[in-house]
Design a protein around this motif. Structure first.
Motif, PDB file in Angstrom:
ATOM      1  N   ASN A  97       8.973  -9.458  -2.022  1.00  0.00           N
ATOM      2  CA  ASN A  97       8.175 -10.493  -2.694  1.00  0.00           C
ATOM      3  C   ASN A  97       6.968  -9.877  -3.411  1.00  0.00           C
ATOM      4  O   ASN A  97       5.834 -10.293  -3.218  1.00  0.00           O
ATOM      5  N   ASN A  98       7.234  -8.883  -4.211  1.00  0.00           N
ATOM      6  CA  ASN A  98       6.244  -8.229  -5.087  1.00  0.00           C
ATOM      7  C   ASN A  98       5.266  -7.297  -4.385  1.00  0.00           C
ATOM      8  O   ASN A  98       4.401  -6.712  -5.031  1.00  0.00           O
ATOM      9  N   GLY A  99       5.360  -7.174  -3.086  1.00  0.00           N
ATOM     10  CA  GLY A  99       4.597  -6.143  -2.374  1.00  0.00           C
ATOM     11  C   GLY A  99       3.093  -6.214  -2.498  1.00  0.00           C
ATOM     12  O   GLY A  99       2.439  -5.175  -2.602  1.00  0.00           O
ATOM     13  N   GLN A 100       2.524  -7.407  -2.488  1.00  0.00           N
ATOM     14  CA  GLN A 100       1.068  -7.519  -2.557  1.00  0.00           C
ATOM     15  C   GLN A 100       0.437  -7.310  -1.179  1.00  0.00           C
ATOM     16  O   GLN A 100       0.954  -7.790  -0.179  1.00  0.00           O
ATOM     17  N   MET A 101      -0.671  -6.601  -1.166  1.00  0.00           N
ATOM     18  CA  MET A 101      -1.401  -6.348   0.072  1.00  0.00           C
ATOM     19  C   MET A 101      -2.899  -6.394  -0.244  1.00  0.00           C
ATOM     20  O   MET A 101      -3.338  -5.797  -1.221  1.00  0.00           O
ATOM     21  N   MET A 102      -3.653  -7.113   0.558  1.00  0.00           N
ATOM     22  CA  MET A 102      -5.108  -7.120   0.420  1.00  0.00           C
ATOM     23  C   MET A 102      -5.707  -6.168   1.454  1.00  0.00           C
ATOM     24  O   MET A 102      -5.189  -6.047   2.567  1.00  0.00           O
ATOM     25  N   ILE A 103      -6.793  -5.511   1.050  1.00  0.00           N
ATOM     26  CA  ILE A 103      -7.512  -4.689   2.015  1.00  0.00           C
ATOM     27  C   ILE A 103      -9.002  -5.013   1.920  1.00  0.00           C
ATOM     28  O   ILE A 103      -9.516  -5.365   0.849  1.00  0.00           O
ATOM     29  N   LEU A 105     -15.606  -2.891  -0.025  1.00  0.00           N
ATOM     30  CA  LEU A 105     -14.751  -3.492  -1.047  1.00  0.00           C
ATOM     31  C   LEU A 105     -13.665  -4.352  -0.411  1.00  0.00           C
ATOM     32  O   LEU A 105     -13.210  -4.072   0.704  1.00  0.00           O
ATOM     33  N   THR A 106     -13.242  -5.364  -1.135  1.00  0.00           N
ATOM     34  CA  THR A 106     -12.039  -6.134  -0.830  1.00  0.00           C
ATOM     35  C   THR A 106     -11.228  -6.193  -2.110  1.00  0.00           C
ATOM     36  O   THR A 106     -11.757  -6.594  -3.152  1.00  0.00           O
ATOM     37  N   LEU A 107      -9.991  -5.766  -2.069  1.00  0.00           N
ATOM     38  CA  LEU A 107      -9.167  -5.757  -3.270  1.00  0.00           C
ATOM     39  C   LEU A 107      -7.690  -5.817  -2.924  1.00  0.00           C
ATOM     40  O   LEU A 107      -7.308  -5.692  -1.763  1.00  0.00           O
ATOM     41  N   SER A 108      -6.886  -5.988  -3.964  1.00  0.00           N
ATOM     42  CA  SER A 108      -5.438  -6.089  -3.814  1.00  0.00           C
ATOM     43  C   SER A 108      -4.788  -4.765  -4.215  1.00  0.00           C
ATOM     44  O   SER A 108      -5.148  -4.176  -5.237  1.00  0.00           O
ATOM     45  N   LEU A 109      -3.842  -4.317  -3.393  1.00  0.00           N
ATOM     46  CA  LEU A 109      -3.046  -3.129  -3.725  1.00  0.00           C
ATOM     47  C   LEU A 109      -1.711  -3.583  -4.309  1.00  0.00           C
ATOM     48  O   LEU A 109      -1.141  -4.583  -3.874  1.00  0.00           O
ATOM     49  N   HIS A 110      -1.200  -2.814  -5.252  1.00  0.00           N
ATOM     50  CA  HIS A 110       0.039  -3.182  -5.930  1.00  0.00           C
ATOM     51  C   HIS A 110       1.260  -2.548  -5.252  1.00  0.00           C
ATOM     52  O   HIS A 110       1.142  -1.612  -4.466  1.00  0.00           O
ATOM     53  N   ALA A 111       2.421  -3.058  -5.627  1.00  0.00           N
ATOM     54  CA  ALA A 111       3.678  -2.762  -4.920  1.00  0.00           C
ATOM     55  C   ALA A 111       3.961  -1.275  -4.699  1.00  0.00           C
ATOM     56  O   ALA A 111       4.317  -0.890  -3.577  1.00  0.00           O
ATOM     57  N   PRO A 112       3.853  -0.393  -5.706  1.00  0.00           N
ATOM     58  CA  PRO A 112       4.216   1.011  -5.428  1.00  0.00           C
ATOM     59  C   PRO A 112       3.380   1.630  -4.315  1.00  0.00           C
ATOM     60  O   PRO A 112       3.887   2.421  -3.515  1.00  0.00           O
ATOM     61  N   HIS A 113       2.109   1.263  -4.246  1.00  0.00           N
ATOM     62  CA  HIS A 113       1.227   1.828  -3.222  1.00  0.00           C
ATOM     63  C   HIS A 113       1.503   1.220  -1.854  1.00  0.00           C
ATOM     64  O   HIS A 113       1.448   1.912  -0.835  1.00  0.00           O
ATOM     65  N   VAL A 114       1.823  -0.060  -1.834  1.00  0.00           N
ATOM     66  CA  VAL A 114       2.187  -0.717  -0.579  1.00  0.00           C
ATOM     67  C   VAL A 114       3.459  -0.090  -0.025  1.00  0.00           C
ATOM     68  O   VAL A 114       3.553   0.236   1.171  1.00  0.00           O
ATOM     69  N   GLU A 115       4.435   0.104  -0.892  1.00  0.00           N
ATOM     70  CA  GLU A 115       5.700   0.714  -0.460  1.00  0.00           C
ATOM     71  C   GLU A 115       5.472   2.124   0.078  1.00  0.00           C
ATOM     72  O   GLU A 115       6.056   2.522   1.089  1.00  0.00           O
TER      73      GLU A 115
END
Length: 197
Positions: free
Chosen positions: A106-112, A135-145
């Motif tokens: 599902n697009n691999g979104q992750m918040m940190i 910081l609080t931000l969203s990581l994109h799919a390639p990095h989450v994977e």
């Protein structure tokens, strides 16, 4: 036992704790039950488990009030934290793999959310004075994977830190920069880190 904290100061533990949101059953809570679970994962070898937890078999017996122990009520907060970390690391691996696969599908979104000391490298050179950033931000799919893949093969913490540093460079520091920007960021030390997925 106190309530489970979902933040940590290492990438590996923060990933483990984020996975707790996907558990279908809670792990054991008493010291005796936690040690019984860990022993079942270590071939019931007290010596191997003690080495994994950086303690002695005698300290484990005392801590968990196992048969033959003396002083089972002795409080050892460092050992208690080590036991909790190991239980969280090993609990429900199939559920966690399924959750990771669903997230990536599902697009691999992750918040940190984190506070850490960051060093910077640019064309002019490196910063020798790491800066504390929150910081609080969203990581994109390639990095989450990449993070999930490294976790599944039990990659060392330094590799996980490098992967997260790369993700921060791409998802925050380069997002409004021209293509070909050479600045990179490296995580020098983590104060706290929490993943949300």
């Amino acid at each position: 036992m106190p309530p489970l904290s979902l933040s940590a100061n290492t990438v590996q533990e923060a990933l483990d704790r984020a996975d707790a949101r996907h558990w279908t059953r809670n792990p054991p809570r008493s010291r005796r039950a936690r040690l019984a679970f860990l022993l079942s994962k270590n071939g019931h070898d007290h010596t191997a488990l003690a080495a994994r937890l950086h303690t002695t078999p005698q300290a484990l017996e005392s801590f968990g009030n196992l048969p033959g122990s003396q002083g089972g009520d002795h409080e050892n907060s460092a050992l208690q934290q080590a036991v909790e970390r190991e239980v969280i690391r090993l609990w429900q691996p199939r559920i966690r793999r399924r959750a990771h696969a669903t997230i990536l599908h599902n697009n691999g979104q992750m918040m940190i959310s984190f506070r850490a000391w960051l060093g910077f490298t640019a064309a002019a050179g490196s910063s020798d004075d790491p800066r504390l950033r929150t910081l609080t931000l969203s990581l994109h799919a390639p990095h989450v994977e990449a993070l999930f893949s490294a976790w599944h093969r039990d990659a060392p913490e330094q590799e996980l830190v490098t992967l997260l540093s790369d993700a921060l460079s791409a998802c925050y520091f380069h997002r409004n920069r021209p293509q070909g920007t050479t600045e990179t960021v490296r995580i020098e030390r983590i104060d706290y880190l929490e993943f949300y997925y």
